[in-house]
Design a protein around this motif. Structure first.
Motif, PDB file in Angstrom:
ATOM      1  N   ARG A  68      34.140  29.393  39.051  1.00 40.39           N
ATOM      2  CA  ARG A  68      34.128  30.084  40.356  1.00 40.39           C
ATOM      3  C   ARG A  68      35.536  30.536  40.717  1.00 40.39           C
ATOM      4  N   ALA A  69      36.535  29.696  40.508  1.00 41.65           N
ATOM      5  CA  ALA A  69      37.929  30.065  40.801  1.00 41.65           C
ATOM      6  C   ALA A  69      38.354  31.254  39.944  1.00 41.65           C
ATOM      7  N   GLU A  70      37.951  31.241  38.686  1.00 40.58           N
ATOM      8  CA  GLU A  70      38.294  32.355  37.797  1.00 40.58           C
ATOM      9  C   GLU A  70      37.644  33.652  38.279  1.00 40.58           C
ATOM     10  N   ALA A  71      36.395  33.575  38.706  1.00 45.39           N
ATOM     11  CA  ALA A  71      35.698  34.760  39.216  1.00 45.39           C
ATOM     12  C   ALA A  71      36.370  35.278  40.490  1.00 45.39           C
ATOM     13  N   LEU A  72      36.777  34.361  41.363  1.00 42.82           N
ATOM     14  CA  LEU A  72      37.448  34.772  42.602  1.00 42.82           C
ATOM     15  C   LEU A  72      38.807  35.407  42.312  1.00 42.82           C
ATOM     16  N   LEU A  73      39.545  34.839  41.357  1.00 45.10           N
ATOM     17  CA  LEU A  73      40.834  35.427  40.978  1.00 45.10           C
ATOM     18  C   LEU A  73      40.649  36.822  40.386  1.00 45.10           C
ATOM     19  N   GLU A  74      39.608  36.987  39.605  1.00 40.21           N
ATOM     20  CA  GLU A  74      39.324  38.303  39.033  1.00 40.21           C
ATOM     21  C   GLU A  74      38.984  39.295  40.148  1.00 40.21           C
ATOM     22  N   ALA A  75      38.155  38.871  41.097  1.00 39.10           N
ATOM     23  CA  ALA A  75      37.805  39.743  42.221  1.00 39.10           C
ATOM     24  C   ALA A  75      39.046  40.081  43.043  1.00 39.10           C
ATOM     25  N   LEU A  76      39.916  39.099  43.236  1.00 38.45           N
ATOM     26  CA  LEU A  76      41.148  39.325  43.988  1.00 38.45           C
ATOM     27  C   LEU A  76      42.023  40.360  43.283  1.00 38.45           C
ATOM     28  N   SER A  77      42.110  40.265  41.972  1.00 42.56           N
ATOM     29  CA  SER A  77      42.964  41.199  41.233  1.00 42.56           C
ATOM     30  C   SER A  77      42.376  42.614  41.213  1.00 42.56           C
ATOM     31  N   GLU A  78      41.073  42.713  41.354  1.00 45.34           N
ATOM     32  CA  GLU A  78      40.425  44.031  41.356  1.00 45.34           C
ATOM     33  C   GLU A  78      40.387  44.666  42.750  1.00 45.34           C
ATOM     34  N   THR A  79      40.727  43.902  43.772  1.00 48.06           N
ATOM     35  CA  THR A  79      40.684  44.401  45.145  1.00 48.06           C
ATOM     36  C   THR A  79      42.073  44.851  45.560  1.00 48.06           C
ATOM     37  N   PRO A  80      42.225  46.141  45.901  1.00 50.28           N
ATOM     38  CA  PRO A  80      43.550  46.618  46.316  1.00 50.28           C
ATOM     39  C   PRO A  80      43.986  45.969  47.638  1.00 50.28           C
TER      40      PRO A  80
END
Length: 129
Positions: A68-80
């Motif tokens: 879940r943390a990895e998915a959230l970090l990925e979403a964070l990096s994809e969000t400007p």
């Protein structure tokens, strides 16, 4: 450890390994049956202890949290980011997840901490103005 038909011994760590050896004819069937019973008894003891202390459940939960943390970090990096606070949040997430220790001075941790401090300082100045 189990004695093979040729007199040598081997360490087996699973029923599958034991059954493979039995199929190959490398193990006397009586010795194999005894070893299988011992492995099954050991597995039952392990399973009972595991349930009592919750090891596998905790391991599963830890793995799910990491995913879940990895998915959230990925979403964070994809969000400007749309503000300095957003950029700061991204850098903070990078530090918290990737930095081996809070005081690690190796590249890029010192530089990321410095940039994060700069953003905080600039943000304070902009808010006061």
């Amino acid at each position: 450890m189990i004695e093979l038909s040729d007199g040598s011994t081997v360490t087996l760590n699973s029923l599958d390994s034991l059954r493979d050896m039995l199929c190959e004819g490398s193990v006397d069937p009586a010795i194999g049956a005894k070893a299988e019973a011992e492995l099954l008894a050991h597995q039952r003891r392990w399973d009972a202890s595991d349930r009592a202390i919750g090891y596998s459940a905790a391991l599963r939960t830890e793995s799910e949290a990491a995913d879940r943390a990895e998915a959230l970090l990925e979403a964070l990096s994809e969000t400007p980011a749309s503000s300095l606070a957003g950029v700061a949040a991204k850098l903070d997430a990078i530090l918290r997840e990737g930095q081996p220790s809070k005081d690690d001075d190796e590249l890029p941790w010192l530089q990321i901490r410095s940039a994060l401090e700069d953003i905080g300082r600039i943000s304070e100045r902009t808010t006061k103005s």
